[in-house]
Design a protein around this motif. Structure first.
Motif, short mmCIF file in Angstrom:
data_model
loop_
_atom_site.label_atom_id
_atom_site.label_comp_id
_atom_site.label_asym_id
_atom_site.label_seq_id
_atom_site.Cartn_x
_atom_site.Cartn_y
_atom_site.Cartn_z
N THR A 98 1.06 18.37 -47.35
CA THR A 98 -0.05 18.90 -46.55
C THR A 98 -0.75 20.03 -47.28
N GLN A 99 0.04 20.98 -47.79
CA GLN A 99 -0.54 22.12 -48.50
C GLN A 99 -1.27 21.69 -49.77
N ALA A 100 -0.69 20.77 -50.53
CA ALA A 100 -1.30 20.32 -51.78
C ALA A 100 -2.61 19.57 -51.52
N VAL A 101 -2.58 18.60 -50.63
CA VAL A 101 -3.77 17.78 -50.38
C VAL A 101 -4.87 18.62 -49.73
N GLU A 102 -4.53 19.39 -48.71
CA GLU A 102 -5.56 20.15 -48.03
C GLU A 102 -6.12 21.27 -48.91
N GLY A 103 -5.27 21.87 -49.75
CA GLY A 103 -5.77 22.85 -50.71
C GLY A 103 -6.72 22.22 -51.71
N MET A 104 -6.37 21.02 -52.16
CA MET A 104 -7.21 20.29 -53.08
C MET A 104 -8.57 19.97 -52.43
N LEU A 105 -8.53 19.48 -51.20
CA LEU A 105 -9.78 19.14 -50.51
C LEU A 105 -10.63 20.38 -50.26
N ASP A 106 -9.98 21.51 -49.92
CA ASP A 106 -10.72 22.75 -49.71
C ASP A 106 -11.42 23.22 -50.98
N SER A 107 -10.91 22.82 -52.13
CA SER A 107 -11.46 23.26 -53.42
C SER A 107 -12.65 22.43 -53.88
#
Length: 124
Positions: A98-107
């Motif tokens: 969750t943290q990896a994917v959502e951080g990636m999408l936020d970027s």
């Protein structure tokens, strides 16, 4: 490239994808249920260079940093491999994904249709 975050069986996703491709657009479908059990992702940062956010697709690795637009459409839940039968490990894998994917999408520096934050507020 247009990134559609949904699942393949969703009717509107299929129709919009078809129409965009008919117009010559490059479309990538990202199904969150593929992560982390079925697909890989990777983030890459190098000094003096733009960041890259890679996901595995049926056609190989795709750099999401190339997305010009993202459509957040009826997403599936992340899915941990069923072989991870320890609840603590499964919970950890889900949290990290969750943290990896959502951080990636936020970027991603692109236009969002149905921003994730607004979509989340609308469902509560």
């Amino acid at each position: 490239m247009i990134l559609i975050i949904s699942y393949p069986e969703e009717d509107h996703t299929q129709e919009v994808t078809r129409r965009l491709q008919d117009m010559g657009a490059s479309v990538v479908l990202m199904d969150l249920a593929d992560f982390p059990a079925r697909r890989r992702l990777s983030c890459e940062w190098r000094v003096g260079e733009p960041a890259h956010y890679w996901i595995e697709t049926d056609d190989g690795m795709v750099d999401l940093s190339q997305a010009q637009a993202c459509w957040w459409r009826r997403v599936s839940a992340y899915r941990v491999d069923e072989q991870v039968n320890d609840p603590t490990l499964a919970s950890f894998a889900l949290s990290e994904t969750t943290q990896a994917v959502e951080g990636m999408l936020d970027s991603l520096n692109c236009t969002w249709v149905n921003s994730r934050q607004h979509d989340s507020m609308a469902h509560h």
